[in-house]
Design an enzyme around this catalytic site. Structure first.
Site, mmCIF file in Angstrom:
data_model
loop_
_atom_site.group_PDB
_atom_site.id
_atom_site.type_symbol
_atom_site.label_atom_id
_atom_site.label_comp_id
_atom_site.label_asym_id
_atom_site.label_seq_id
_atom_site.Cartn_x
_atom_site.Cartn_y
_atom_site.Cartn_z
ATOM 1 N N ASN A 1 59.691 53.425 -11.743
ATOM 2 C CA ASN A 1 58.768 52.867 -12.729
ATOM 3 C C ASN A 1 59.432 51.815 -13.585
ATOM 4 O O ASN A 1 59.087 51.603 -14.719
ATOM 5 C CB ASN A 1 58.223 53.991 -13.600
ATOM 6 C CG ASN A 1 57.551 55.034 -12.743
ATOM 7 O OD1 ASN A 1 56.529 54.764 -12.131
ATOM 8 N ND2 ASN A 1 58.142 56.205 -12.661
ATOM 9 N N CYS A 2 60.418 51.167 -12.997
ATOM 10 C CA CYS A 2 61.160 50.152 -13.718
ATOM 11 C C CYS A 2 60.462 48.821 -13.518
ATOM 12 O O CYS A 2 60.459 48.273 -12.423
ATOM 13 C CB CYS A 2 62.583 50.098 -13.178
ATOM 14 S SG CYS A 2 63.721 49.397 -14.327
ATOM 15 N N LEU A 3 59.839 48.329 -14.576
ATOM 16 C CA LEU A 3 58.980 47.160 -14.379
ATOM 17 C C LEU A 3 59.611 45.898 -14.924
ATOM 18 O O LEU A 3 60.524 45.949 -15.700
ATOM 19 C CB LEU A 3 57.641 47.407 -15.069
ATOM 20 C CG LEU A 3 56.975 48.679 -14.558
ATOM 21 C CD1 LEU A 3 55.915 49.153 -15.533
ATOM 22 C CD2 LEU A 3 56.332 48.460 -13.201
#
Lengths: 105, 131, 97
Positions: free
Chosen positions: A103-105
């Site tokens: 979930n690293c955006l």
């Protein structure tokens, strides 16, 4: 030195068990980072996080986790960015031998 | 996810998101999808409320050993929710009874809700995603 | 003597159909999402006991689910080798899922 097939196409280690401090040095070197004490503190913190939560953190939880474990001075985005420029959660996880944060955006 | 757009108000307030998760943690990827969606939404500053309904309450069992099936522990990932600022967690009271889990320790932020409470949750949000 | 392998959660139709067919001299093995029926306080456990069948659970699945710490003593946790042995002891095996 681990061979290329130990890493995925983005350079993340395929298997957790293949990690060692020497492997961390190898990955960091490829990323243009010379590891010092401050880096190692975060690298081991990331590995602790993975053990505790079975996942690699996104930026927000990493900052909070750092604040809880290392104190408010280090629980700051700027501090982490100074060590792992660009995307600290992603780059730190990579050097710590963890899977890519999902979930690293 | 349908063509969800932020509320048309033009204000900075993010939409209130509710994720309804009805599946057990293992045996299908639905529970994991719900959790991944929750973490992704949180990364967009839209920390959702989570409603554990029906079989979904089984995700909350403590001491899940993912390693026994060479998978990640769903329970451990759930433990990270507070770090993502996801602190509205609701648990279906009837389902806890159905599985004999009424005495199970729940996450600190969890609130047990009955049918009326569930209806209020559904009415009190802007978007609902079901898993 | 039939060995029933049950891989469906308590409350599913497969779970109910299985229980309707279990006889007292049968064996029953809980696996996958059926392991939640082995929780000591599960209402489903009372229904399993009422069949009179010998109750087993696949140990790895129970541990994965977090069921092991709260598991009923009436259910025997077995590994895959014991599963094979159990299969050999029963002339027929039926899978419910």
């Amino acid at each position: 030195m681990l061979g290329a097939d130990a890493f995925d196409t983005e350079g993340f280690l395929r298997h957790l068990k293949d990690w060692s401090p020497a492997v961390a040095e190898q990955i960091a070197s490829d990323e243009g980072i010379a590891l010092d004490e401050a880096h190692w503190e975060i690298i081991y913190l990331l590995r602790d996080y993975y053990t505790e939560f079975d996942s690699s953190p996104a930026m927000r939880p990493l900052v909070k986790y750092c604040a809880a474990k290392l104190g408010a001075d280090k629980g700051k985005s700027m501090y982490l960015l100074s060590l792992f420029p660009g995307s600290p959660a992603r780059l730190g996880s990579k050097i710590a031998g963890l899977p890519k944060p999902e979930n690293c955006l | 996810m349908a063509s969800d757009t932020p509320k048309a108000s033009g204000q900075a307030e993010p939409p209130r998101l509710l994720l309804v998760t009805r599946s057990p943690p293992y045996g299908s990827s639905l529970a994991r999808s719900a959790l991944d969606t929750a973490l992704a939404a949180a990364a967009f500053d839209m920390a959702p409320a989570l409603l554990f309904l029906d079989h979904g309450v089984l995700q909350l069992l403590p001491q899940q050993e993912g390693a026994a099936s060479e998978t990640r522990s769903h329970g451990k990932v759930l433990d990270s929710l507070p770090l993502y600022d996801i602190d509205r967690i609701y648990v279906d009271a009837a389902a806890l009874l159905h599985f004999g889990l009424q005495d199970m320790p729940l996450p600190a932020a969890a609130e047990v809700v009955d049918s009326t409470g569930i209806r209020a949750l559904l009415e009190g949000c802007d978007h609902i995603l079901s898993f | 003597m039939i060995l029933h392998t049950l891989n469906a959660s308590p409350g599913s139709t497969a779970f109910d159909h299985c229980l309707a067919q279990v006889a007292a001299d049968d064996g029953l093995l809980l696996m996958g999402n059926a392991v939640y029926a082995a929780l000591a306080n599960a209402p489903a456990l009372a229904r399993l006991r009422a069949t009179g069948a010998r109750l087993h659970v696949l140990e790895d699945d129970a541990r994965t689910a977090g069921v092991t710490p709260q598991m009923s003593e009436d259910v025997l946790a077995i590994d895959f080798d014991a599963f094979v042995a159990l299969s050999e002891q029963h002339a027929r095996q039926v899978a419910w899922f």
